[in-house]
Write a protein that holds these residues in place. Structure first.
Motif, short mmCIF file in Angstrom:
data_model
loop_
_atom_site.label_atom_id
_atom_site.label_comp_id
_atom_site.label_asym_id
_atom_site.label_seq_id
_atom_site.Cartn_x
_atom_site.Cartn_y
_atom_site.Cartn_z
N UNK A 1 48.06 22.28 55.82
CA UNK A 1 47.50 23.61 55.57
C UNK A 1 46.92 23.71 54.17
N UNK A 2 46.07 24.71 54.02
CA UNK A 2 45.45 25.03 52.74
C UNK A 2 45.57 26.53 52.51
N UNK A 3 45.84 26.93 51.26
CA UNK A 3 45.80 28.33 50.88
C UNK A 3 44.72 28.48 49.81
N UNK A 4 43.81 29.44 50.01
CA UNK A 4 42.69 29.65 49.09
C UNK A 4 42.75 31.07 48.53
N UNK A 5 42.65 31.17 47.20
CA UNK A 5 42.73 32.46 46.51
C UNK A 5 41.34 33.03 46.24
N UNK B 1 45.26 31.69 54.36
CA UNK B 1 45.95 30.49 54.84
C UNK B 1 45.23 29.93 56.06
N UNK B 2 45.03 28.62 56.04
CA UNK B 2 44.45 27.90 57.19
C UNK B 2 45.47 26.82 57.56
N UNK B 3 46.15 26.98 58.69
CA UNK B 3 47.31 26.13 58.99
C UNK B 3 47.14 25.34 60.28
#
Length: 283
Positions: free
Chosen positions: A140-144, A194-196
């Motif tokens: 996953x990636x979390x982007x602010x 979030x992209x999981x």
């Protein structure tokens, strides 16, 4: 007689010539020509213009999180809707799941299912977390995206929650002590997207800039997932937050990973939002 006269005449002519050569020549008068002074014109001083004031470029771009599927088509593949938990709990569902077995539109015909479909960043932002093979998010990636850089008309159209008090998770979650980082900017909040369950470990770095519409991975079936789908989740929290990883429900998880997860998902420091709040906007 002739012999005497000829030399005499020659001598007389010679003397006359010498007399003519020794005559005084007129004295030459030198004329001094002074140069005419030409006035030098100084160029008029042109003030140097000041550099333009730097203007922050707002985050105006928005993209569907899935390649070749428009924002208007997302609801047709919503297989698990947003269902927020009570405060201090983790279930039932804190995002939206997108999946299909077959899909067709003007851009593509996909008879092989959603797995492998490219995932796109919905907004411009910076990478706040990269999670590799950890439950429940899998890869996953979390982007602010800072709230201050969103278009003002977006902010006016949505009701963002006020900062809520931090909650101690229910003991049944077995959470370690929550993370309390003094560097987190509580006065300037951000959205965290979030992209999981990505197919592969993300090839992104913490603090890397990502543009709206940029490919950030592919749909997969990793983590706590029973079928290929994209889990898309949005939270609002203090600005400038990064997580090295996070995990729960995993015997491989470190204390730090579990503390990150509980702070992120259960403590209310990062309040969950319905993703449709952002996905309602159009380019």
């Amino acid at each position: 007689m002739k012999k005497i006269l000829i030399p005499f005449i020659l001598i007389a002519l010679t003397l006359a010539g010498c007399s003519a050569n020794t005559a005084t020549s007129p004295t030459e008068t030198a004329t001094i020509v002074l140069p005419t002074a030409t006035p030098t014109l100084q160029p008029s001083e042109t003030p140097t213009p000041l550099p333009p004031t730097a203007t922050a470029i707002p985050y105006t771009g928005i993209s569907s999180p899935l390649n070749n599927i428009s924002l208007d088509e997302l609801n047709s593949i919503n297989t698990n809707a947003f269902d927020p938990p009570p405060a201090g709990f983790d279930e039932p569902h804190q995002g939206i799941d997108y999946s299909y077995f077959r899909f067709q539109n003007e851009r593509m015909t996909d008879n092989d299912g959603i797995e492998g479909l490219e995932i796109l960043s919905v907004l411009d932002g910076t990478v706040a977390a990269v999670i590799s093979d950890r439950n429940p998010y899998g890869n996953a990636v979390i982007i602010e995206t800072p709230l201050a850089l969103l278009p003002s008309e977006w902010l006016a159209a949505i009701s963002l929650p006020e900062i809520a008090p931090t909650l101690v998770p229910d003991p049944r979650h077995n959470c370690p002590a929550l993370i309390d980082n003094a560097e987190w900017d509580t006065s300037n909040r951000s959205l965290y997207l979030v992209y999981a369950h990505m197919q592969n470990a993300p090839q992104l770095l913490i603090n890397q800039h990502v543009s709206s519409g940029e490919v950030i991975g592919q749909v997969g079936n990793t983590g706590d997932s029973t079928n290929p789908h994209l889990h898309f989740e949005i939270r609002i929290g203090p600005g400038g937050v990064t997580f090295t990883s996070m995990a729960k429900y995993d015997t491989r998880a470190s204390i730090e990973e579990m503390a990150n997860y509980c702070t992120w998902r259960i403590s209310n420091r990062f309040e969950v939002l319905d993703p449709d709040i952002i996905l309602q906007f159009r380019p």
